[in-house]
Motif scaffolding. Sequence first.
Motif, PDB file in Angstrom:
ATOM      1  N   ARG A 101      -2.294  -2.923  15.312  1.00 28.43           N
ATOM      2  CA  ARG A 101      -1.071  -3.454  15.901  1.00 28.43           C
ATOM      3  C   ARG A 101      -1.269  -3.711  17.393  1.00 28.43           C
ATOM      4  O   ARG A 101      -2.127  -3.094  18.020  1.00 28.43           O
ATOM      5  N   ALA A 102      -0.495  -4.604  17.924  1.00 31.53           N
ATOM      6  CA  ALA A 102      -0.541  -4.892  19.352  1.00 31.53           C
ATOM      7  C   ALA A 102      -0.272  -3.613  20.134  1.00 31.53           C
ATOM      8  O   ALA A 102       0.700  -2.904  19.855  1.00 31.53           O
ATOM      9  N   GLY A 103      -1.139  -3.302  21.094  1.00 33.76           N
ATOM     10  CA  GLY A 103      -0.976  -2.110  21.912  1.00 33.76           C
ATOM     11  C   GLY A 103      -1.697  -0.885  21.394  1.00 33.76           C
ATOM     12  O   GLY A 103      -1.818   0.119  22.108  1.00 33.76           O
ATOM     13  N   ASP A 104      -2.176  -0.943  20.142  1.00 34.17           N
ATOM     14  CA  ASP A 104      -2.917   0.181  19.574  1.00 34.17           C
ATOM     15  C   ASP A 104      -4.412   0.002  19.836  1.00 34.17           C
ATOM     16  O   ASP A 104      -4.880  -1.100  20.128  1.00 34.17           O
ATOM     17  N   TYR A 105      -5.150   1.099  19.706  1.00 32.93           N
ATOM     18  CA  TYR A 105      -6.586   1.055  19.928  1.00 32.93           C
ATOM     19  C   TYR A 105      -7.380   1.138  18.632  1.00 32.93           C
ATOM     20  O   TYR A 105      -8.556   0.742  18.584  1.00 32.93           O
ATOM     21  N   VAL A 106      -6.767   1.691  17.601  1.00 28.96           N
ATOM     22  CA  VAL A 106      -7.435   1.784  16.316  1.00 28.96           C
ATOM     23  C   VAL A 106      -6.506   1.270  15.221  1.00 28.96           C
ATOM     24  O   VAL A 106      -5.280   1.342  15.352  1.00 28.96           O
ATOM     25  N   GLY A 107      -7.107   0.762  14.170  1.00 23.29           N
ATOM     26  CA  GLY A 107      -6.300   0.278  13.070  1.00 23.29           C
ATOM     27  C   GLY A 107      -5.796   1.414  12.208  1.00 23.29           C
ATOM     28  O   GLY A 107      -6.368   2.508  12.182  1.00 23.29           O
ATOM     29  N   MET A 108      -4.714   1.145  11.505  1.00 22.35           N
ATOM     30  CA  MET A 108      -4.135   2.113  10.583  1.00 22.35           C
ATOM     31  C   MET A 108      -4.061   1.509   9.190  1.00 22.35           C
ATOM     32  O   MET A 108      -3.937   0.294   9.038  1.00 22.35           O
ATOM     33  N   ASN A 109      -4.141   2.373   8.183  1.00 18.69           N
ATOM     34  CA  ASN A 109      -4.028   1.913   6.802  1.00 18.69           C
ATOM     35  C   ASN A 109      -2.579   1.895   6.363  1.00 18.69           C
ATOM     36  O   ASN A 109      -1.852   2.872   6.541  1.00 18.69           O
ATOM     37  N   TYR A 110      -2.186   0.795   5.780  1.00 19.52           N
ATOM     38  CA  TYR A 110      -0.826   0.651   5.259  1.00 19.52           C
ATOM     39  C   TYR A 110      -0.905   0.368   3.759  1.00 19.52           C
ATOM     40  O   TYR A 110      -1.822  -0.325   3.297  1.00 19.52           O
ATOM     41  N   TRP A 111       0.085   0.892   3.037  1.00 17.06           N
ATOM     42  CA  TRP A 111       0.139   0.725   1.589  1.00 17.06           C
ATOM     43  C   TRP A 111       1.343  -0.107   1.187  1.00 17.06           C
ATOM     44  O   TRP A 111       2.427   0.027   1.763  1.00 17.06           O
ATOM     45  N   GLY A 112       1.134  -0.953   0.181  1.00 14.55           N
ATOM     46  CA  GLY A 112       2.256  -1.609  -0.445  1.00 14.55           C
ATOM     47  C   GLY A 112       2.947  -0.659  -1.400  1.00 14.55           C
ATOM     48  O   GLY A 112       2.463   0.453  -1.655  1.00 14.55           O
ATOM     49  N   LYS A 113       4.083  -1.083  -1.949  1.00 14.42           N
ATOM     50  CA  LYS A 113       4.857  -0.220  -2.855  1.00 14.42           C
ATOM     51  C   LYS A 113       4.332  -0.260  -4.280  1.00 14.42           C
ATOM     52  O   LYS A 113       4.732   0.564  -5.100  1.00 14.42           O
ATOM     53  N   GLY A 114       3.482  -1.202  -4.569  1.00 14.07           N
ATOM     54  CA  GLY A 114       2.886  -1.276  -5.896  1.00 14.07           C
ATOM     55  C   GLY A 114       3.540  -2.307  -6.787  1.00 14.07           C
ATOM     56  O   GLY A 114       4.734  -2.589  -6.684  1.00 14.07           O
ATOM     57  N   THR A 115       2.736  -2.862  -7.676  1.00 16.34           N
ATOM     58  CA  THR A 115       3.226  -3.809  -8.668  1.00 16.34           C
ATOM     59  C   THR A 115       2.597  -3.450 -10.015  1.00 16.34           C
ATOM     60  O   THR A 115       1.399  -3.179 -10.086  1.00 16.34           O
ATOM     61  N   LEU A 116       3.404  -3.425 -11.057  1.00 11.55           N
ATOM     62  CA  LEU A 116       2.946  -2.967 -12.362  1.00 11.55           C
ATOM     63  C   LEU A 116       2.275  -4.092 -13.139  1.00 11.55           C
ATOM     64  O   LEU A 116       2.827  -5.186 -13.280  1.00 11.55           O
ATOM     65  N   VAL A 117       1.100  -3.792 -13.636  1.00 13.55           N
ATOM     66  CA  VAL A 117       0.363  -4.693 -14.528  1.00 13.55           C
ATOM     67  C   VAL A 117       0.242  -3.999 -15.877  1.00 13.55           C
ATOM     68  O   VAL A 117      -0.284  -2.885 -15.958  1.00 13.55           O
ATOM     69  N   THR A 118       0.725  -4.659 -16.912  1.00 13.84           N
ATOM     70  CA  THR A 118       0.652  -4.115 -18.267  1.00 13.84           C
ATOM     71  C   THR A 118      -0.096  -5.101 -19.143  1.00 13.84           C
ATOM     72  O   THR A 118       0.284  -6.268 -19.231  1.00 13.84           O
ATOM     73  N   VAL A 119      -1.166  -4.625 -19.770  1.00 14.44           N
ATOM     74  CA  VAL A 119      -1.976  -5.463 -20.638  1.00 14.44           C
ATOM     75  C   VAL A 119      -1.827  -4.953 -22.069  1.00 14.44           C
ATOM     76  O   VAL A 119      -2.186  -3.811 -22.370  1.00 14.44           O
ATOM     77  N   SER A 120      -1.290  -5.799 -22.924  1.00 12.26           N
ATOM     78  CA  SER A 120      -1.076  -5.402 -24.311  1.00 12.26           C
ATOM     79  C   SER A 120      -2.270  -5.799 -25.175  1.00 12.26           C
ATOM     80  O   SER A 120      -2.936  -6.800 -24.902  1.00 12.26           O
ATOM     81  N   SER A 121      -2.512  -4.993 -26.194  1.00 10.18           N
ATOM     82  CA  SER A 121      -3.670  -5.269 -27.074  1.00 10.18           C
ATOM     83  C   SER A 121      -3.295  -6.186 -28.228  1.00 10.18           C
ATOM     84  O   SER A 121      -2.144  -6.470 -28.465  1.00 10.18           O
TER      85      SER A 121
END
Length: 121
Positions: A101-121
């Motif tokens: 981010r602007a003004g920071d010296y090191v990067g940070m890890n950010y996570w999304g909230k997730g999305t569901l993938v369902t694969v049927s047989s």
Amino acid sequence: QVQLVESGGGLVQAGGSLRLSCAASGSIFRINAMGWYRQAPGKQRELVAYITSGSSTNYADSVKGRFTISRDNAKNTVYLQMNSLKPEDTAVYYCNVNILRAGDYVGMNYWGKGTLVTVSS
């Protein structure tokens, strides 16, 4: 503030394809590595693929040859093209992005909230 918004999950039959997207927004100076993780029911979260700022890629053995990760730096977006899907690919997929981010010296890890993938047989 940084936000990650994922899209593209859903229900698909085995052998089908899906493309996931994850767009980053907010106070971003630079985006470093971008990646996708997944977590199946009762299992630990695992790395699926990542792509560096120089576009080098790495994949889990279980998805090599079937999944492709890419990024659009102009859109601050990472994609995961998933082909030849198998029932064992069923999971919640999370994007993970290292952002300076602007003004920071090191990067940070950010996570999304997730999305569901369902694969049927």
